[in-house]
Design an enzyme around this catalytic site. Structure first.
Site, PDB file in Angstrom:
ATOM      1  CG  ASN A  99      -0.393  48.548  38.826  1.00  0.00           C
ATOM      2  OD1 ASN A  99       0.702  49.019  39.149  1.00  0.00           O
ATOM      3  ND2 ASN A  99      -1.538  49.105  39.154  1.00  0.00           N
ATOM      4  CE  LYS A 100       7.386  47.938  33.944  1.00  0.00           C
ATOM      5  NZ  LYS A 100       6.456  48.081  32.803  1.00  0.00           N
ATOM      6  CE  LYS A 130      -3.444  46.285  41.189  1.00  0.00           C
ATOM      7  NZ  LYS A 130      -4.452  45.382  40.604  1.00  0.00           N
ATOM      8  CG  ASP A 178     -10.583  43.160  40.407  1.00  0.00           C
ATOM      9  OD1 ASP A 178      -9.830  43.701  39.576  1.00  0.00           O
ATOM     10  OD2 ASP A 178     -11.793  43.435  40.476  1.00  0.00           O
ATOM     11  CB  THR A 179      -8.047  46.742  44.240  1.00  0.00           C
ATOM     12  OG1 THR A 179      -7.052  45.846  44.704  1.00  0.00           O
ATOM     13  CG2 THR A 179      -8.228  47.856  45.260  1.00  0.00           C
ATOM     14  CG  ASP A 188      -2.104  55.020  46.411  1.00  0.00           C
ATOM     15  OD1 ASP A 188      -3.055  54.432  46.969  1.00  0.00           O
ATOM     16  OD2 ASP A 188      -1.063  54.442  46.061  1.00  0.00           O
ATOM     17  CE  LYS A 207      -1.079  51.598  48.492  1.00  0.00           C
ATOM     18  NZ  LYS A 207      -1.014  51.689  47.041  1.00  0.00           N
ATOM     19  CG  HIS A 259      -6.317  47.891  49.511  1.00  0.00           C
ATOM     20  ND1 HIS A 259      -5.798  49.084  49.952  1.00  0.00           N
ATOM     21  CD2 HIS A 259      -6.032  47.840  48.194  1.00  0.00           C
ATOM     22  CE1 HIS A 259      -5.260  49.732  48.943  1.00  0.00           C
ATOM     23  NE2 HIS A 259      -5.380  48.993  47.856  1.00  0.00           N
ATOM     24  NE  ARG A 260      -2.664  45.418  45.134  1.00  0.00           N
ATOM     25  CZ  ARG A 260      -2.832  46.729  45.211  1.00  0.00           C
ATOM     26  NH1 ARG A 260      -1.975  47.473  45.874  1.00  0.00           N
ATOM     27  NH2 ARG A 260      -3.855  47.311  44.615  1.00  0.00           N
TER      28      ARG A 260
HETATM   29  P1  IMP Z   1      -7.482  46.841  39.770  1.00  0.00           P
HETATM   30  O1  IMP Z   1      -7.464  45.861  40.859  1.00  0.00           O
HETATM   31  O2  IMP Z   1      -6.145  47.057  39.173  1.00  0.00           O
HETATM   32  O3  IMP Z   1      -8.522  46.553  38.720  1.00  0.00           O
HETATM   33  O4  IMP Z   1      -7.826  48.225  40.455  1.00  0.00           O
HETATM   34  C1  IMP Z   1      -9.042  48.901  40.308  1.00  0.00           C
HETATM   35  C2  IMP Z   1      -8.821  50.375  40.441  1.00  0.00           C
HETATM   36  O5  IMP Z   1      -8.397  50.676  41.773  1.00  0.00           O
HETATM   37  C3  IMP Z   1      -7.759  50.971  39.515  1.00  0.00           C
HETATM   38  O6  IMP Z   1      -8.194  52.261  39.135  1.00  0.00           O
HETATM   39  C4  IMP Z   1      -6.540  51.047  40.381  1.00  0.00           C
HETATM   40  O7  IMP Z   1      -5.679  52.090  39.964  1.00  0.00           O
HETATM   41  C5  IMP Z   1      -7.142  51.332  41.740  1.00  0.00           C
HETATM   42  N1  IMP Z   1      -6.296  50.785  42.792  1.00  0.00           N
HETATM   43  C6  IMP Z   1      -6.012  49.475  43.010  1.00  0.00           C
HETATM   44  N2  IMP Z   1      -5.178  49.366  44.056  1.00  0.00           N
HETATM   45  C7  IMP Z   1      -4.951  50.627  44.491  1.00  0.00           C
HETATM   46  C8  IMP Z   1      -4.147  51.153  45.535  1.00  0.00           C
HETATM   47  O8  IMP Z   1      -3.462  50.454  46.293  1.00  0.00           O
HETATM   48  N3  IMP Z   1      -4.174  52.490  45.677  1.00  0.00           N
HETATM   49  C9  IMP Z   1      -4.907  53.312  44.877  1.00  0.00           C
HETATM   50  N4  IMP Z   1      -5.647  52.877  43.875  1.00  0.00           N
HETATM   51  C10 IMP Z   1      -5.674  51.527  43.687  1.00  0.00           C
END
Ligand code: IMP
Length: 194
Positions: free
Chosen positions: A9-10, A12, A68-69, A151, A171, A176-177
């Protein structure tokens, strides 16, 4: 120091790059020639972060971290949570995911939600986890074009704009990140000063 961020993910990579000091070079998966879709089959955020970090360690023998989010919505009992990426299906499409969530919340008064990130750092033969939480609420409609994922429908606590309307620098201070990365950087700083 060079460290791999195990993501394709560019957005991120861009967010994280802005947070780290210049002497730490972040390498994306592409930069190390890894184009594999790393399986995210664990049932928890921590489990998936570990899987991704371990994949890079095992296959590339480089220091690395993975995140992971999940987006946890109160009135949906924590859904979509660990399934946030594929909430509306395996195509992992952000618009589909947001549309499904807005529909699920159509008649709900309680729109409280939080993003949670877990980062797994693999360094010097050790694995350390860091987490970060951003509380907020899901808006009724999408607003803004910045960022990625959910977002445009996430309004962080204390702000009247969505993440997609806020500059990335803002942001990063509340996300979180951003919070998890700051903990990781504090850890690396302590290591360097030992
Ligand atoms: P993953 O950590 O890339 O697997 O993220 C899980 C889901 O949460 C995906 O649909 C991501 O697009 C979304 N996501 C992760 N980080 C963010 C963020 O900072 N903002 C909005 N969506 C996020």
């Amino acid at each position: 120091m060079e460290i791999v961020f195990a993501t394709h993910n560019k957005n991120k990579v861009y967010e994280v790059q802005l947070l780290v000091p210049k002497h730490i070079k972040i390498l994306s998966l592409e930069a190390i020639g890894c184009f594999d879709e790393i399986p995210e089959t664990a049932g928890t955020l921590a489990g998936n972060a570990k899987l991704k970090a371990d994949y890079v360690t095992q296959n590339y023998k480089l220091p690395c971290f993975a995140d992971d989010t999940g987006l946890l919505v109160e009135s949906l009992h924590g859904a979509p949570g660990v399934l946030s990426a594929r909430y509306a299906g395996e195509q992992k499409d952000a618009t589909d995911n947001m549309d499904k969530l807005l529909a699920a919340l159509e008649n709900k008064k309680n729109r409280n939600a939080k993003f949670e990130t877990v980062i797994a750092l693999n360094l010097n033969g050790q694995q350390i986890l860091f987490n970060g939480i951003a509380p907020g609420e899901i808006t009724v409609t999408k607003s803004g074009v910045k960022g990625f994922g959910y977002d445009p429908i996430f309004k962080p606590e204390g702000y009247d704009k969505t993440f997609a309307e806020l500059p990335v620098e803002i942001k990063n201070t509340i996300s979180h990140r951003g919070k998890a990365i700051k903990k990781l950087l504090d850890y690396l700083n302590k290591l360097e000063n030992q």
